[in-house]
Write an enzyme that holds these catalytic residues in place. Structure first.
Site, PDB file in Angstrom:
ATOM      1  N   HIS A  37      21.360   3.804  -3.281  1.00 25.65           N
ATOM      2  CA  HIS A  37      21.535   5.097  -2.781  1.00 25.65           C
ATOM      3  C   HIS A  37      21.205   5.126  -1.016  1.00 25.65           C
ATOM      4  CE1 HIS A  37      22.592   6.217  -6.959  1.00 25.65           C
ATOM      5  NE2 HIS A  37      21.550   5.762  -7.108  1.00 25.65           N
ATOM      6  N   LYS A  70       0.341  -1.242   2.140  1.00 24.92           N
ATOM      7  CA  LYS A  70      -0.758  -2.027   2.467  1.00 24.92           C
ATOM      8  C   LYS A  70      -0.135  -2.769   3.586  1.00 24.92           C
ATOM      9  CE  LYS A  70      -3.655  -1.217   0.951  1.00 24.92           C
ATOM     10  NZ  LYS A  70      -3.533  -0.203   0.020  1.00 24.92           N
ATOM     11  N   CYS A 102     -14.868  10.366  11.595  1.00 25.25           N
ATOM     12  CA  CYS A 102     -16.126  10.319  12.323  1.00 25.25           C
ATOM     13  C   CYS A 102     -17.441   9.976  11.172  1.00 25.25           C
ATOM     14  CB  CYS A 102     -16.665  11.555  12.790  1.00 25.25           C
ATOM     15  SG  CYS A 102     -14.999  12.367  13.933  1.00 25.25           S
TER      16      CYS A 102
HETATM   17  O1  M6R Z   1     -10.791   8.080  -0.576  1.00 23.55           O
HETATM   18  P1  M6R Z   1      -9.429   8.379  -1.182  1.00 23.55           P
HETATM   19  O2  M6R Z   1      -9.004   7.470  -2.470  1.00 23.55           O
HETATM   20  O3  M6R Z   1      -9.353   9.908  -1.486  1.00 23.55           O
HETATM   21  O4  M6R Z   1      -8.353   8.249   0.042  1.00 23.55           O
HETATM   22  C1  M6R Z   1      -6.906   8.538  -0.058  1.00 23.55           C
HETATM   23  C2  M6R Z   1      -6.250   7.717   1.035  1.00 23.55           C
HETATM   24  O5  M6R Z   1      -6.748   8.238   2.127  1.00 23.55           O
HETATM   25  C3  M6R Z   1      -6.501   6.190   0.861  1.00 23.55           C
HETATM   26  O6  M6R Z   1      -6.231   5.509  -0.224  1.00 23.55           O
HETATM   27  C4  M6R Z   1      -5.559   5.464   1.955  1.00 23.55           C
HETATM   28  O7  M6R Z   1      -4.420   5.801   1.734  1.00 23.55           O
HETATM   29  C5  M6R Z   1      -6.017   4.072   2.160  1.00 23.55           C
HETATM   30  N1  M6R Z   1      -6.244   3.442   3.565  1.00 23.55           N
HETATM   31  C6  M6R Z   1      -4.776   3.227   1.513  1.00 23.55           C
HETATM   32  O8  M6R Z   1      -5.290   1.819   1.634  1.00 23.55           O
END
Ligand code: M6R
Length: 611
Positions: free
Chosen positions: A507, A488, A2
């Site tokens: 595996h 990604k 949000c």
């Molecule tokens: O802001 P942060 O690096 O803590 O966020 C962690 C994850 O939420 C973030 O890397 C998420 O996995 C991305 N959408 C990946 O592209």
């Protein structure tokens, strides 16, 4: 997650807020709403996009000042018009927007229902609005105190902004666990969940801390604790500009951010990688390096892409500095019966600096006496402020939900940290240091080379646009890159993809391979090369469709593969920095072909501030 934006001042509140909500779209949301005050409290809210809300606001000629706006990412209650914020309570005298989760909302709601409150929707926020109303209507305390008392009764997290019909020229804001800042203008003030909606009006901000409240008017602001202790807050200067949060001619933020990586990696190393002097200088670690090197245990905790960067960090710290590392999902670490204490060091990695689980891991480790270091992108974020020391990644604002430039900047920081530690504890010789610092310094140029011509990657993307599954294989430093490539693809194109250490394929996952399965193989030139060649042979024998990411020297893997994407040759430990770029592009092009919402994928939020 949000988003909140509020405005009080001489401009049209609805214009500032709708524009601000557009800037908050990147966080991920499924409904949006706005409330303004003139003689009446005007509330407009809809399921769906801010664009639709903006149209409605224009059509209804919503005027008034102050105003608050919200983008909602549903947690409690489905995304619909009723559950969208702002919420008003029964008497419609005030409007409230909320980020976070009121965990005891069910008990509070039952209690309020017994007292005659009727609820329209299913959100925890509506319960908070009714609770404030109940307290205010039944006592002779003023509205601010009623908010205060309600907040003392709630469990969970909140960042809130409220306007009240009988308190014109005023926004009440409060924070616990969900970020909120006040923007300071000239006879105008803002409140927002992050700096993006206010950056074009002011660079001066005050960050609210947990259990702090503020009364914000056009001429000023007052901050106090929830228990009424007045506070003097430090004013910070924002380290970002408007250009950085606009697309700058690119069709998507993700492509812009992928394309920026040659510069962002260079920015991350600027003044820190001193090639001529054969050394690394990380000011943020001054005074803590000894404790880091001599720690009983070094633990890295993070989520998502940042966790993948942490895994690369494990290889780097262990190979270059001979420092053993454990990498934990922050969401698991925080609930483990961890034997962590003052002899240990926790490194948290977070682009946003606001991820709830990473923040909780940080707090847990700190409470137990461990030193906590941060690798963060957002200056002024909660994680950056609460860590004992750390290194900023300086990648600039990352708006696309899929993390790209933040990953390469995090890996760059981890590489510099490993080199610094390896030098400090005598594990890296002069010659090796020279070789590695020179190579690291060359990375921005090599990334630029990959980005110069992406047509081959686009062609491969077109061939596999409708593949239902993908497998990504890597070894050593590139195993985390395989995980990152798969993530990604999943998050922006909704194709099922899995990343594996290449040898693990035997595996289990090998059962999936047939002539329909694209297998992306990240090859390196290190001691795992021969083994990787065997793995590629195994895939080929089962007719898997091999897409290799290999450097020019990797002719064997390239020959075996159906497609080869060349990456420049670099030292093995630096391959993640170049190998990840084609993977980002491959998923980007596939997602565009599939007409997916690249920058705001379904169900996802940029910064996950709830648990
Ligand atoms: O802001 P942060 O690096 O803590 O966020 C962690 C994850 O939420 C973030 O890397 C998420 O996995 C991305 N959408 C990946 O592209």
């Amino acid at each position: 997650m949000c988003g909140i934006v509020g405005y009080v001042g001489k401009r049209s509140a609805s214009e500032v807020i709708i524009k601000g909500l557009h800037r908050l779209e990147y966080r991920g949301y499924d409904s949006a709403g706005i409330a303004t005050l003139n003689d009446e409290l005007n509330v407009v809210k809809v399921k769906g996009k801010v664009g639709v809300l903006g149209e409605l606001v224009r059509k209804k000629k919503v005027k008034g000042n102050p105003g608050i706006g919200h983008t909602r990412w549903a947690t409690h209650g489905e995304p619909n018009d009723i559950n969208a914020h702002p919420h008003t309570g029964a008497f419609r005298r005030f409007a409230l927007v909320h980020n976070g989760i009121i965990e005891n909302y069910d008990v509070l709601r039952q209690d309020l229902e017994k007292k005659g409150h009727k609820f329209e929707g299913d959100t925890d926020t509506e319960v908070l609005a009714h609770l404030i109303e109940e307290i205010h209507e039944l006592s002779d305390i003023d509205f601010f105190q009623a908010v205060q008392q309600a907040l003392l009764q709630v469990e969970g997290t909140y960042g809130i902004a409220i306007i009240h019909k009988y308190h014109p020229d005023q926004i009440i804001a409060a924070r616990k666990g969900a970020p909120l800042l006040i923007g300071i203008g000239d006879n105008e003030h803002f409140v927002a969940s992050d700096a993006s909606p206010i950056i074009e009006y002011t660079q001066k901000v005050v960050y609210l801390e947990d259990e702090e409240m503020a009364v914000i008017t056009s001429s000023g602001y007052e901050v106090s604790t929830l228990k009424n202790v007045p506070l003097t807050k430090e004013v910070h200067e924002l380290a970002m500009n408007l250009e950085q949060i606009e697309k700058g001619g690119f069709p998507h933020f993700m492509l812009k951010e992928i394309s920026e990586q040659s510069d962002t990696i260079a920015d991350c190393m600027r003044g820190r990688l001193i090639v001529g002097e054969n050394r690394i200088q990380l000011g943020g670690l001054d005074g803590v390096l000894d404790r880091l090197i001599n720690a009983r245990r070094v633990i890295i905790a993070a989520c998502g892409t940042s966790w993948h960067a942490g895994l690369v960090g494990e290889y780097l710290f262990e190979y270059l500095a001979h420092i053993p590392v454990e990498v934990e999902y922050a969401s698991e670490f925080r609930y483990h019966e961890q034997l962590i204490d003052e002899r240990d060091v926790l490194i948290v990695i977070s682009q946003s600096g606001e991820t709830a689980d990473t923040l909780a891991a940080l707090r847990k480790a700190k409470k137990r006496g461990a030193m906590v270091l941060g690798i963060c992108n957002v200056v002024g974020s909660t994680i950056a402020r609460e860590t004992d020391a750390g290194v900023f990644t300086h990648a600039g604002p990352e708006i696309g939900v899929a993390s790209t430039k933040a990953f390469t900047a995090q890996v760059t920081v981890l590489t510099m940290m490993a080199l610094l530690m390896g030098r400090e504890n005598g594990m890296i010789s002069d010659d090796r240091m020279q070789e590695l610092t020179r190579e690291l310094n060359e990375i921005p140029k090599k990334v630029k080379d990959i980005l110069k011509d992406t047509s081959h990657i686009q062609e491969i993307a077109s061939l596999f646009t409708y593949a239902p599954n993908f497998l990504y294989l890597g070894r050593s430093y590139n195993f985390p890159v395989a995980l990152e490539g798969a993530l990604k693809l999943k998050e922006i194109s909704y194709i099922h993809a899995e990343g594996y250490p290449a040898a693990e394929m035997k595996h289990g996952p090998i059962a999936l391979i047939d002539e329909h399965m694209p297998v992306v193989v990240i090859a390196a030139t290190d001691h795992t090369n021969d083994k990787m060649i065997s793995n590629v042979e195994e895939v080929k024998a089962r007719k898997g469709r091999i897409i290799a990411i290999s450097s020019n020297g990797q002719s064997k893997v390239a020959r075996l593969a159906e497609f080869n994407i060349n990456i420049p040759e670099v030292h093995d430990c630096l391959t993640p920095l170049v190998a990840v770029i084609p993977l980002q592009l491959l998923s980007y092009f596939i997602a565009v072909n599939r007409k997916c919402n690249v920058d705001q994928p379904r169900n996802l939020a940029k910064s996950v501030t709830v648990e």
